[in-house]
Design a protein around this motif. Structure first.
Motif, short mmCIF file in Angstrom:
data_model
loop_
_atom_site.label_atom_id
_atom_site.label_comp_id
_atom_site.label_asym_id
_atom_site.label_seq_id
_atom_site.Cartn_x
_atom_site.Cartn_y
_atom_site.Cartn_z
N GLU A 277 0.84 -1.20 0.00
CA GLU A 277 0.00 0.00 0.00
C GLU A 277 0.87 1.24 0.00
OE1 GLU A 277 -0.75 0.66 4.74
OE2 GLU A 277 -2.13 -0.64 3.67
N VAL B 153 -11.60 9.48 -8.18
CA VAL B 153 -11.23 8.20 -7.58
C VAL B 153 -12.34 7.19 -7.78
CG1 VAL B 153 -10.65 7.03 -5.41
CG2 VAL B 153 -9.76 9.33 -5.87
N GLU C 34 -9.62 13.27 -5.81
CA GLU C 34 -8.35 13.55 -5.14
C GLU C 34 -7.69 14.76 -5.77
OE1 GLU C 34 -3.84 11.60 -5.09
OE2 GLU C 34 -5.51 10.46 -5.90
N GLU D 12 -3.51 4.51 -0.74
CA GLU D 12 -3.86 4.27 -2.14
C GLU D 12 -3.68 2.79 -2.46
OE1 GLU D 12 -3.18 6.12 -6.59
OE2 GLU D 12 -1.64 6.47 -5.06
N GLU D 13 -4.74 2.17 -2.92
CA GLU D 13 -4.69 0.76 -3.29
C GLU D 13 -4.03 0.60 -4.66
OE1 GLU D 13 -6.49 -1.89 -1.19
OE2 GLU D 13 -5.82 -0.22 0.05
N GLY E 159 -5.74 2.18 -7.58
CA GLY E 159 -5.93 3.63 -7.55
C GLY E 159 -7.00 4.10 -6.58
N ASP E 160 -7.76 3.17 -6.00
CA ASP E 160 -8.79 3.55 -5.03
C ASP E 160 -8.11 4.08 -3.77
OD1 ASP E 160 -11.26 3.91 -3.93
OD2 ASP E 160 -11.68 1.79 -3.59
N LEU E 161 -8.80 4.96 -3.07
CA LEU E 161 -8.29 5.53 -1.83
C LEU E 161 -9.12 5.05 -0.66
CD1 LEU E 161 -7.60 9.24 -2.88
CD2 LEU E 161 -6.03 7.30 -2.93
#
Length: 198
Positions: free
Chosen positions: A3, A53, A63, A107-108, A111-113
């Motif tokens: 991560e 996001v 973001e 941030e995964e 691209g997800d937060l």
């Protein structure tokens, strides 16, 4: 993949009462929402270097590397919505609530937060009034005095599922305070432009 943690400005936005609007005229409501995304929201996010996001049916998480950019984006969209809603009956207006927070996020790999930074922004959006922008104290500290909008200090606010109270500030947009308008929002003011791009 490990991560990645980073400090970013998170903007959470949501359409007020979309279920009610859609139940009355789903096709027209969804067409209006698609048009807003394509000619106002997405271009304004891009101008201010935001990254979408995720999208939900009636909202989105964006973001920004800069809180100033996030707030400029929100002000421009909200001012443009005031113009677009002029002459539209109150029960048929599309209005947004916006929450902005500066916080640490994870941030995964896709691209997800994730994390409190995102959750706080979403909860601030939830307490914002229609057409308003609600900022956390961390975000407000970065933009204090930069924008010619009326600010209300909401004080320490208990947000749903957030352990500690968050001091929140509400920005009143669409009704500029006395004095000359800030240059960064002038483009959204002329009638007929609606803040969109051709």
């Amino acid at each position: 993949m490990a991560e990645t943690r980073k400090l970013v400005a998170i903007l959470a936005a949501d359409v007020v009462g979309l279920s009610r609007l859609a139940s009355e005229d789903e096709d027209r409501t969804l067409a209006r929402l698609r048009a807003l995304r394509s000619d106002l929201i997405d271009p304004t996010i891009a101008v201010h270097n935001g990254r979408v996001v995720k999208r939900t049916g009636d909202g989105l998480i964006v973001e920004f590397r800069s809180v100033v950019d996030a707030v400029r984006c929100a002000i421009e969209v909200q001012n443009a919505m005031v113009e677009r809603n002029a002459g539209v009956p109150p029960e048929r207006r599309i209005e947004f609530r916006v929450g902005i927070h500066l916080g640490d996020v994870v941030e995964e790999s896709d691209g997800d937060l994730m994390g409190d930074g995102v959750n706080i922004a979403a909860r601030l959006e939830g307490i914002a009034k229609p057409g308003m922008i609600c900022l956390s104290e961390d975000a407000y500290r970065q933009v204090k005095g930069r924008f010619e909008v009326a600010v209300t200090d909401l004080g320490p606010t208990q947000l749903k599922n957030i352990a500690d109270p968050v001091r929140a500030y509400s920005l009143q947009v669409g009704t500029p305070t006395a004095g000359k308008p800030a240059s960064h929002i002038e483009w959204a003011r002329p009638p007929g432009l609606g803040g969109g791009q051709e």
